[in-house]
Design an enzyme around this catalytic site. Structure first.
Site, PDB file in Angstrom:
ATOM      1  N   GLY A   1       5.751  -1.143 -11.083  1.00 20.83           N
ATOM      2  CA  GLY A   1       4.583  -0.943 -10.247  1.00 20.83           C
ATOM      3  C   GLY A   1       4.962  -0.855  -8.573  1.00 20.83           C
ATOM      4  O   GLY A   1       5.474  -1.855  -8.194  1.00 20.83           O
TER       5      GLY A   1
ATOM      6  N   GLY B   1       2.148  -0.197  -6.338  1.00 21.86           N
ATOM      7  CA  GLY B   1       1.113  -0.201  -5.504  1.00 21.86           C
ATOM      8  C   GLY B   1       1.259  -1.172  -4.311  1.00 21.86           C
ATOM      9  O   GLY B   1       2.444  -1.404  -3.964  1.00 21.86           O
TER      10      GLY B   1
ATOM     11  N   GLY C   1       3.181  -4.182  -5.784  1.00 23.48           N
ATOM     12  CA  GLY C   1       4.663  -3.918  -6.163  1.00 23.48           C
ATOM     13  C   GLY C   1       5.563  -3.474  -5.105  1.00 23.48           C
ATOM     14  O   GLY C   1       6.591  -3.790  -4.905  1.00 23.48           O
TER      15      GLY C   1
ATOM     16  N   SER D   1     -17.702   2.637  -0.847  1.00 23.46           N
ATOM     17  CA  SER D   1     -17.358   1.087  -0.425  1.00 23.46           C
ATOM     18  C   SER D   1     -18.334  -0.018  -0.221  1.00 23.46           C
ATOM     19  O   SER D   1     -19.671   0.469   0.565  1.00 23.46           O
ATOM     20  CB  SER D   1     -16.557   1.378   0.841  1.00 23.46           C
ATOM     21  OG  SER D   1     -16.443   0.060   1.129  1.00 23.46           O
TER      22      SER D   1
ATOM     23  N   ARG E   1     -20.925  -8.908  -5.460  1.00 22.45           N
ATOM     24  CA  ARG E   1     -21.030  -7.709  -6.512  1.00 22.45           C
ATOM     25  C   ARG E   1     -21.765  -7.984  -7.712  1.00 22.45           C
ATOM     26  O   ARG E   1     -22.638  -7.241  -8.048  1.00 22.45           O
ATOM     27  CB  ARG E   1     -19.680  -7.183  -6.609  1.00 22.45           C
ATOM     28  CG  ARG E   1     -19.009  -6.635  -5.476  1.00 22.45           C
ATOM     29  CD  ARG E   1     -17.784  -6.078  -5.438  1.00 22.45           C
ATOM     30  NE  ARG E   1     -17.193  -5.641  -4.302  1.00 22.45           N
ATOM     31  CZ  ARG E   1     -16.060  -5.224  -4.203  1.00 22.45           C
ATOM     32  NH1 ARG E   1     -15.094  -5.130  -5.075  1.00 22.45           N
ATOM     33  NH2 ARG E   1     -15.464  -4.918  -2.838  1.00 22.45           N
TER      34      ARG E   1
ATOM     35  N   LEU F   1      -6.923  -6.425  -1.810  1.00 26.60           N
ATOM     36  CA  LEU F   1      -5.693  -6.133  -1.021  1.00 26.60           C
ATOM     37  C   LEU F   1      -4.834  -7.242  -0.372  1.00 26.60           C
ATOM     38  O   LEU F   1      -3.839  -7.543  -0.568  1.00 26.60           O
ATOM     39  CB  LEU F   1      -6.264  -5.224   0.078  1.00 26.60           C
ATOM     40  CG  LEU F   1      -6.909  -3.971  -0.326  1.00 26.60           C
ATOM     41  CD1 LEU F   1      -7.445  -3.047   0.794  1.00 26.60           C
ATOM     42  CD2 LEU F   1      -6.238  -3.096  -1.312  1.00 26.60           C
TER      43      LEU F   1
HETATM   44  C1  LIG Z   1     -12.132   2.898  -5.195  1.00 22.34           C
HETATM   45  C2  LIG Z   1     -11.573   1.746  -5.061  1.00 22.34           C
HETATM   46  C3  LIG Z   1     -11.654   1.078  -3.824  1.00 22.34           C
HETATM   47  C4  LIG Z   1     -11.081  -0.256  -3.581  1.00 22.34           C
HETATM   48  N1  LIG Z   1     -11.073  -0.711  -2.382  1.00 22.34           N
HETATM   49  C5  LIG Z   1     -11.064  -1.985  -2.219  1.00 22.34           C
HETATM   50  C6  LIG Z   1     -11.079  -2.434  -0.891  1.00 22.34           C
HETATM   51  O1  LIG Z   1     -11.489  -1.718   0.172  1.00 22.34           O
HETATM   52  N2  LIG Z   1     -10.606  -3.793  -0.540  1.00 22.34           N
HETATM   53  C7  LIG Z   1     -10.075  -4.375  -1.669  1.00 22.34           C
HETATM   54  O2  LIG Z   1      -9.605  -5.470  -1.499  1.00 22.34           O
HETATM   55  N3  LIG Z   1      -9.814  -3.849  -3.012  1.00 22.34           N
HETATM   56  C8  LIG Z   1     -10.330  -2.948  -3.162  1.00 22.34           C
HETATM   57  N4  LIG Z   1     -10.063  -2.197  -4.422  1.00 22.34           N
HETATM   58  C9  LIG Z   1      -9.236  -2.799  -5.254  1.00 22.34           C
HETATM   59  C10 LIG Z   1      -7.932  -2.645  -5.070  1.00 22.34           C
HETATM   60  O3  LIG Z   1      -7.784  -1.409  -4.500  1.00 22.34           O
HETATM   61  C11 LIG Z   1      -6.977  -2.831  -6.345  1.00 22.34           C
HETATM   62  O4  LIG Z   1      -7.247  -4.135  -6.824  1.00 22.34           O
HETATM   63  C12 LIG Z   1      -5.311  -3.087  -5.776  1.00 22.34           C
HETATM   64  O5  LIG Z   1      -5.054  -1.951  -4.991  1.00 22.34           O
HETATM   65  C13 LIG Z   1      -4.455  -3.279  -6.881  1.00 22.34           C
HETATM   66  O6  LIG Z   1      -3.090  -3.132  -6.495  1.00 22.34           O
HETATM   67  P1  LIG Z   1      -2.100  -3.373  -7.371  1.00 22.34           P
HETATM   68  O7  LIG Z   1      -0.872  -3.183  -6.362  1.00 22.34           O
HETATM   69  O8  LIG Z   1      -2.204  -4.838  -7.895  1.00 22.34           O
HETATM   70  O9  LIG Z   1      -1.900  -2.468  -8.486  1.00 22.34           O
HETATM   71  P2  LIG Z   1      -1.957  -0.750  -8.357  1.00 22.34           P
HETATM   72  O10 LIG Z   1      -2.277  -0.214  -7.032  1.00 22.34           O
HETATM   73  O11 LIG Z   1      -3.131  -0.347  -9.230  1.00 22.34           O
HETATM   74  O12 LIG Z   1      -0.607  -0.307  -8.788  1.00 22.34           O
HETATM   75  C14 LIG Z   1      -0.369  -0.135 -10.149  1.00 22.34           C
HETATM   76  C15 LIG Z   1       1.156   0.491 -10.074  1.00 22.34           C
HETATM   77  O13 LIG Z   1       1.830   0.003 -11.312  1.00 22.34           O
HETATM   78  C16 LIG Z   1       2.119   1.248 -11.980  1.00 22.34           C
HETATM   79  N5  LIG Z   1       1.964   1.173 -13.436  1.00 22.34           N
HETATM   80  C17 LIG Z   1       1.212   0.680 -14.087  1.00 22.34           C
HETATM   81  N6  LIG Z   1       1.534   0.641 -15.382  1.00 22.34           N
HETATM   82  C18 LIG Z   1       2.808   0.965 -15.364  1.00 22.34           C
HETATM   83  C19 LIG Z   1       3.827   1.247 -16.484  1.00 22.34           C
HETATM   84  N7  LIG Z   1       3.381   0.903 -17.679  1.00 22.34           N
HETATM   85  N8  LIG Z   1       5.022   1.345 -16.213  1.00 22.34           N
HETATM   86  C20 LIG Z   1       5.424   1.738 -14.802  1.00 22.34           C
HETATM   87  N9  LIG Z   1       4.547   1.669 -13.871  1.00 22.34           N
HETATM   88  C21 LIG Z   1       3.330   1.238 -14.203  1.00 22.34           C
HETATM   89  C22 LIG Z   1       1.506   2.322 -11.311  1.00 22.34           C
HETATM   90  O14 LIG Z   1       2.188   3.460 -11.325  1.00 22.34           O
HETATM   91  C23 LIG Z   1       0.991   1.928  -9.946  1.00 22.34           C
HETATM   92  O15 LIG Z   1       2.464   2.292  -9.203  1.00 22.34           O
HETATM   93  C24 LIG Z   1     -10.491  -1.002  -4.828  1.00 22.34           C
HETATM   94  C25 LIG Z   1     -10.434  -0.282  -5.820  1.00 22.34           C
HETATM   95  C26 LIG Z   1     -10.889   0.915  -6.074  1.00 22.34           C
HETATM   96  C27 LIG Z   1     -11.019   1.491  -7.511  1.00 22.34           C
END
Ligand SMILES: Cc1cc2nc3c(=O)[nH]c(=O)nc-3n(C[C@H](O)[C@H](O)[C@H](O)COP(=O)(O)OP(=O)(O)OC[C@H]3O[C@@H](n4cnc5c(N)ncnc54)[C@H](O)[C@@H]3O)c2cc1C
Length: 637
Positions: free
Chosen positions: A40, A42, A45, A284, A330, A441
């Protein structure tokens, strides 16, 4: 099994410092001997990969998309919290800590949340140094706005594109390390299983999504940063590729899954508008800084909003929660919107919407100011609905948005499998039963930039690592199992599409394990999901072949996991006979219809251990010990 959160001893404010001192270190020359797999890219990661590589470890980073820049994190709109107190309005680390614990309805670990609040300030400095274009006030300082569940302004933002800007920063840092040869990127790979050698996480098996090849990768530790599982509901604000597969397969290998039923339903999304819709769009929470939520006072009032006079409008959040008004958390805002619609006061064609109205803000501050703050969100709304929100109120309704549940981790972010770390939305996190806006975030970047880089060293320095190359029998066996599953999916050749099953699962989950739940409904859902799951394995049609780009096959694997995982969510919801935060069991509510906790019996993290096919999972409880805050009935009045 006793779950040991490994919370350091000592006063709350000193725990993290003390822990960092006590953790064993890996000396700089030895770091290059360790390979770390990060799944991952995001925010969690990418930040972890960049930082670990910068420290000198060899990092292999994997993601489903063609570039880390397309991770779901890019969609984050509103902002990121930090206890900087730039607004000079009374914020502090303690207040951010308290708001977060209370916002989560006292179902998170104190020590983790305090560390999160402490680290929050460093995140902002780090991101500013990377060049993230945060909004600034007239004097040049970074600007802040308010988010739900807080009475101070502590949310840093880059218009409505905060996630995108933060991800570009983390991505640039990661790519710098790719350029330096310390990190290697494996895009278009999907992790399909975890490999354990001697009881420790030593690698992963992935499918190359372009060629279909099943690959094995080994390392000394694995970090899952694979995001949330909101798509179990089919319709959600999550990216289409968001899934539970990596975490669920790790669960089947022995990692405990905590609080899976804690799902956040966000109050301000564009309502569902058709049967064939596959995605919902968030508006948002930042919009609630200026937008006022209302419905007509009289049920069934079908007049245009402009034609409904002030005296016939019900600004129900302002009336019911005068202290927090439209900025209640929320879970509270969502439940109230549902309540209004259930009373027949919902608006729009379906009656499943409430108004979010900017008329007063535009009159007060001018259209320019509103446009500067939310321009891209207004534009997005207009593109999707065809209505101009500068002139007519937005129509919004709650939708699945975020999952507080996830793999259990201790204070070091390590799961119950030694060497398997879990970061970001994928872990059961610091948000308890309800996440406050702009905290995801913060948590993802805290985990990646500032927590794992210390704690993984403590693990690596303390362990010995026998040889575990990709030719080890454990890698061969796991690969064989992955291969067999892929072949099975392709061989069923039934009559229903993968999406068809997914949509039906989503309906069941939304209906019975959504904004409100009750025991009868949950029992019913368990049976429905079981039979849907059995039908899936007999009647799904997955076209195409294995050795090629095959998106139906990709989805089939994810939906198969969602089906089993949906049942785990139901089991968890049934086991928690109380209401807390987003988990609203209708049998447990206060006289004012708020969630009624049972601290005597449920003040714990519910963690599930996989029991084997066709067996119930085993529940393990980690008690939550509150020494610094008093457990009270949450009030936002
Ligand atoms: C529309 C929207 C708006 C938001 N706005 C906000 C905000 O303003 N402020 C805030 O704090 N939060 C916000 N959130 C929540 C926040 O964006 C997420 O919780 C956060 O970005 C998650 O980050 P992450 O790195 O944990 O996962 P993600 O960004 O979901 O990344 C997951 C990663 O894992 C990879 N992956 C998944 N499964 C596999 C697999 N099996 N094999 C290989 N790779 C895999 C994907 O390719 C990706 O690279 C928002 C969410 C949404 C949906």
């Amino acid at each position: 099994m006793e779950l040991d959160g490994k919370i350091p001893s000592g006063p709350l404010a000193e725990k993290w410092d003390r822990h960092r001192f006590e953790l064993k270190l890996v000396n700089p020359a030895n770091k290059r001997k360790y390979d770390i797999i990060v799944v991952g890219t995001g925010l969690a990661g990418a930040s972890a990969s960049a930082t670990l590589a910068e420290l000198g470890y060899n990092v292999k980073a994997f993601c489903i998309q063609d570039s880390p820049r397309r991770a779901h994190s890019i969609a984050a709109q509103g902002g990121i919290n930090a206890a900087k107190n730039y607004a000079n309005d009374g914020d502090s680390i303690w207040r951010l800590f308290y708001d977060t614990v209370k916002g989560g309805d006292f179902r998170a670990r104190e020590a983790n949340v305090y560390r999160l609040a402490q680290v929050s300030t460093a995140i902002i400095d780090h991101c500013v140094a990377q060049g993230i274009p945060f909004a600034r006030d007239y004097g040049g300082l970074l600007a802040n706005r308010s988010f739900g569940g807080a009475q101070v302004s502590r949310t840093f933002y880059a218009r409505g594109q905060t996630g995108q800007q933060l991800l570009l920063g983390a991505y640039s840092a990661l790519m710098r390390q790719v350029g330096a040869g310390k990190a290697e990127m494996f895009p278009r790979r999907e992790m399909l299983d975890l490999v354990l050698v001697g009881g420790k996480a030593r690698g992963i098996v992935v499918r190359n999504l372009i060629t279909g090849e099943i690959e094995r990768h080994s390392g000394h530790a694995v970090a899952l940063c694979t995001g949330g599982y909101g798509n179990v509901y089919f319709l959600s604000t999550n990216a289409m590729a968001s899934n539970v597969t990596a975490c669920y397969r790790a669960y089947k290998r022995g990692a405990f899954f905590s609080n899976p039923c804690f799902t956040q339903i966000h109050p301000t999304c564009i309502p569902v508008h058709g049967t064939y819709q596959s995605k919902l769009t968030l508006m948002s929470e930042s919009l609630r800084n200026d937008g006022r939520v209302w419905v007509p006072k009289n049920p069934g009032d079908k007049r245009r909003p402009q034609d409904i006079p002030e005296s016939e409008r019900d600004y129900y959040l302002e009336a019911k929660y005068p202290s927090f008004g439209n900025l209640v958390p929320r879970d509270v805002a969502s439940r109230n919107a549902k309540e209004q619609c259930d009373m027949g006061k919902g608006v729009g064609e379906t009656g499943l919407a409430v108004y979010l109205d900017f008329a007063d803000a535009i009159k007060r501050d001018g259209r320019n100011v509103i446009e500067q703050k939310y321009g891209n969100l207004f534009q997005m709304y207009e593109k999707i609905t065809g209505e101009n929100p500068y002139e007519t109120p937005m129509m919004i309704y709650p939708a699945v948005h975020y999952t507080m549940g996830g793999l259990w981790v201790d204070y070091n972010l390590m799961s119950t499998i030694p060497g398997l770390f879990v970061l970001g939305e994928a872990n059961f996190s610091d948000h308890g039963a309800n996440r406050l806006g702009a905290s995801a975030l913060m948590q993802g970047l805290a985990d990646g930039y500032f927590v794992l880089p210390y704690t993984i060293g403590g693990y690596l320095a303390a362990e010995s690592f026998p040889e575990a190359s990709i030719d080890h029998p454990a890698f061969r066996e796991t690969t064989r199992e992955v291969q067999a599953r892929v072949e099975q999916l392709l061989s069923i050749n039934g009559k229903r599409t993968v999406d068809d099953f997914h949509r039906e699962l989503g309906h069941i989950m939304w209906e019975y394990c959504g904004m409100a739940r009750n025991n009868d409904g949950l029992d019913k859902a368990k049976g429905l999901i079981r039979s849907l799951c059995s039908e899936f394995w007999e009647n799904v049609k997955v076209p195409g072949v294995e050795a090629d780009l095959n998106q139906s096959l990709e989805r089939a694997g994810r939906v198969a996991d969602f089906l089993e995982f949906g049942e785990l969510m139901i089991i968890d919801a049934l086991a928690r006979q109380e209401s807390c935060g987003c988990h609203f069991n209708e049998d447990y509510q206060t006289e004012e219809n708020e969630a009624k906790r049972d601290d005597e019996n449920f003040c714990h993290v519910a963690s599930w251990e996989y029991g084997g096919d066709d067996k119930e999972p085993a529940l393990h409880k980690e008690p939550l010990d509150f020494q610094n805050v008093e457990l009270t009935q949450r009030s936002y009045k």
